[in-house]
Scaffold this motif. Structure first.
Motif, PDB file in Angstrom:
ATOM      1  N   ARG A   1       0.861  -1.173   0.000  1.00  0.00           N
ATOM      2  CA  ARG A   1       0.000   0.000   0.000  1.00  0.00           C
ATOM      3  C   ARG A   1       0.900   1.226   0.000  1.00  0.00           C
ATOM      4  NH1 ARG A   1      -2.884  -3.535  -0.870  1.00  0.00           N
ATOM      5  NH2 ARG A   1      -4.924  -4.033  -0.017  1.00  0.00           N
ATOM      6  N   ILE A   2       0.378   2.310  -0.555  1.00  0.00           N
ATOM      7  CA  ILE A   2       1.113   3.571  -0.598  1.00  0.00           C
ATOM      8  C   ILE A   2       0.226   4.618   0.069  1.00  0.00           C
ATOM      9  CG2 ILE A   2       2.088   5.360  -2.092  1.00  0.00           C
ATOM     10  CD1 ILE A   2       1.682   2.024  -3.580  1.00  0.00           C
ATOM     11  N   ARG A   3       0.796   5.309   1.041  1.00  0.00           N
ATOM     12  CA  ARG A   3       0.042   6.400   1.668  1.00  0.00           C
ATOM     13  C   ARG A   3      -0.223   7.464   0.615  1.00  0.00           C
ATOM     14  NH1 ARG A   3       4.015   5.410   5.563  1.00  0.00           N
ATOM     15  NH2 ARG A   3       3.146   4.618   7.498  1.00  0.00           N
ATOM     16  N   ARG A   4      -1.436   7.992   0.599  1.00  0.00           N
ATOM     17  CA  ARG A   4      -1.786   9.031  -0.373  1.00  0.00           C
ATOM     18  C   ARG A   4      -0.823  10.210  -0.251  1.00  0.00           C
ATOM     19  NH1 ARG A   4      -5.829   9.953  -3.557  1.00  0.00           N
ATOM     20  NH2 ARG A   4      -7.071   8.282  -2.673  1.00  0.00           N
ATOM     21  N   THR A   5      -0.465  10.602   0.965  1.00  0.00           N
ATOM     22  CA  THR A   5       0.448  11.730   1.152  1.00  0.00           C
ATOM     23  C   THR A   5       1.827  11.431   0.569  1.00  0.00           C
ATOM     24  OG1 THR A   5       0.982  10.963   3.377  1.00  0.00           O
ATOM     25  CG2 THR A   5      -0.725  12.660   3.183  1.00  0.00           C
ATOM     26  N   ASP A   6       2.314  10.192   0.734  1.00  0.00           N
ATOM     27  CA  ASP A   6       3.608   9.810   0.155  1.00  0.00           C
ATOM     28  C   ASP A   6       3.547   9.836  -1.361  1.00  0.00           C
ATOM     29  OD1 ASP A   6       4.785   9.479   2.617  1.00  0.00           O
ATOM     30  OD2 ASP A   6       4.517   7.292   2.653  1.00  0.00           O
ATOM     31  N   PHE A   7       2.422   9.383  -1.930  1.00  0.00           N
ATOM     32  CA  PHE A   7       2.255   9.397  -3.381  1.00  0.00           C
ATOM     33  C   PHE A   7       2.266  10.826  -3.915  1.00  0.00           C
ATOM     34  CE2 PHE A   7      -0.813   9.517  -7.013  1.00  0.00           C
ATOM     35  CZ  PHE A   7       0.047   8.974  -7.960  1.00  0.00           C
ATOM     36  N   LEU A   8       1.520  11.713  -3.256  1.00  0.00           N
ATOM     37  CA  LEU A   8       1.462  13.100  -3.717  1.00  0.00           C
ATOM     38  C   LEU A   8       2.813  13.799  -3.571  1.00  0.00           C
ATOM     39  CD1 LEU A   8      -2.055  14.106  -2.334  1.00  0.00           C
ATOM     40  CD2 LEU A   8      -1.434  13.522  -4.694  1.00  0.00           C
ATOM     41  N   ASP A   9       3.528  13.530  -2.478  1.00  0.00           N
ATOM     42  CA  ASP A   9       4.876  14.090  -2.295  1.00  0.00           C
ATOM     43  C   ASP A   9       5.820  13.568  -3.384  1.00  0.00           C
ATOM     44  OD1 ASP A   9       4.018  15.469  -0.066  1.00  0.00           O
ATOM     45  OD2 ASP A   9       4.907  14.055   1.369  1.00  0.00           O
ATOM     46  N   TRP A  10       5.731  12.269  -3.666  1.00  0.00           N
ATOM     47  CA  TRP A  10       6.579  11.664  -4.697  1.00  0.00           C
ATOM     48  C   TRP A  10       6.259  12.284  -6.060  1.00  0.00           C
ATOM     49  CZ3 TRP A  10       4.912   8.790  -8.924  1.00  0.00           C
ATOM     50  CH2 TRP A  10       5.910   8.174  -9.671  1.00  0.00           C
ATOM     51  N   LEU A  11       4.985  12.455  -6.346  1.00  0.00           N
ATOM     52  CA  LEU A  11       4.573  13.043  -7.611  1.00  0.00           C
ATOM     53  C   LEU A  11       5.118  14.470  -7.754  1.00  0.00           C
ATOM     54  CD1 LEU A  11       2.905  11.906  -9.925  1.00  0.00           C
ATOM     55  CD2 LEU A  11       0.892  12.939  -8.901  1.00  0.00           C
ATOM     56  N   ASP A  12       5.055  15.243  -6.692  1.00  0.00           N
ATOM     57  CA  ASP A  12       5.622  16.592  -6.699  1.00  0.00           C
ATOM     58  C   ASP A  12       7.125  16.565  -6.962  1.00  0.00           C
ATOM     59  OD1 ASP A  12       3.183  17.831  -6.256  1.00  0.00           O
ATOM     60  OD2 ASP A  12       3.511  18.070  -4.096  1.00  0.00           O
ATOM     61  N   SER A  13       7.814  15.581  -6.399  1.00  0.00           N
ATOM     62  CA  SER A  13       9.266  15.489  -6.578  1.00  0.00           C
ATOM     63  C   SER A  13       9.652  15.110  -8.008  1.00  0.00           C
ATOM     64  CB  SER A  13       9.867  14.485  -5.599  1.00  0.00           C
ATOM     65  OG  SER A  13       9.602  13.157  -6.002  1.00  0.00           O
ATOM     66  N   CYS A  14       8.714  14.555  -8.763  1.00  0.00           N
ATOM     67  CA  CYS A  14       8.983  14.169 -10.152  1.00  0.00           C
ATOM     68  C   CYS A  14       8.831  15.351 -11.120  1.00  0.00           C
ATOM     69  CB  CYS A  14       8.021  13.062 -10.586  1.00  0.00           C
ATOM     70  SG  CYS A  14       8.289  11.508  -9.751  1.00  0.00           S
ATOM     71  N   GLU A  15       8.235  16.412 -10.634  1.00  0.00           N
ATOM     72  CA  GLU A  15       7.981  17.573 -11.491  1.00  0.00           C
ATOM     73  C   GLU A  15       9.289  18.224 -11.900  1.00  0.00           C
ATOM     74  OE1 GLU A  15       5.677  21.812 -11.111  1.00  0.00           O
ATOM     75  OE2 GLU A  15       4.917  20.091  -9.990  1.00  0.00           O
ATOM     76  N   GLU A  16       9.399  18.516 -13.186  1.00  0.00           N
ATOM     77  CA  GLU A  16      10.587  19.183 -13.721  1.00  0.00           C
ATOM     78  C   GLU A  16      10.314  20.669 -13.901  1.00  0.00           C
ATOM     79  OE1 GLU A  16      12.012  17.499 -17.327  1.00  0.00           O
ATOM     80  OE2 GLU A  16      12.290  15.529 -16.471  1.00  0.00           O
ATOM     81  N   ALA A  17      11.342  21.442 -13.668  1.00  0.00           N
ATOM     82  CA  ALA A  17      11.206  22.880 -13.912  1.00  0.00           C
ATOM     83  C   ALA A  17      11.145  23.113 -15.415  1.00  0.00           C
ATOM     84  CB  ALA A  17      12.382  23.623 -13.309  1.00  0.00           C
ATOM     85  N   ALA A  18      10.265  23.984 -15.839  1.00  0.00           N
ATOM     86  CA  ALA A  18      10.104  24.254 -17.280  1.00  0.00           C
ATOM     87  C   ALA A  18      11.133  25.250 -17.753  1.00  0.00           C
ATOM     88  CB  ALA A  18       8.707  24.775 -17.548  1.00  0.00           C
TER      89      ALA A  18
END
Length: 62
Positions: free
Chosen positions: A45-62
């Motif tokens: 299982r993945i905590r929703r907060t961990d998933f959202l934090d991970w997703l934010d960390s994948c964001e690249e600067a444009a």
């Protein structure tokens, strides 16, 4: 009003990202997936907060 579960399954994550389970497990093996909780029965299982934090960390600067 929809309520969101606190913990997501691998299937939830794969559906959200549009990836296969195989891709998720490859990312996990390379330590590139979100943090997981391993249940006594072996399910993950993945905590929703961990998933959202991970997703934010994948964001690249444009």
């Amino acid at each position: 009003m929809a309520t969101h579960r606190q913990h997501l399954t691998i299937a939830d994550i794969c559906q959200e990202l549009g990836i296969s389970r195989r891709t998720f497990y490859e990312w996990r093996a390379k330590k590139r997936a979100p943090r997981c909780i391993k249940l006594p029965n072996g399910d993950l299982r993945i905590r929703r907060t961990d998933f959202l934090d991970w997703l934010d960390s994948c964001e690249e600067a444009a």
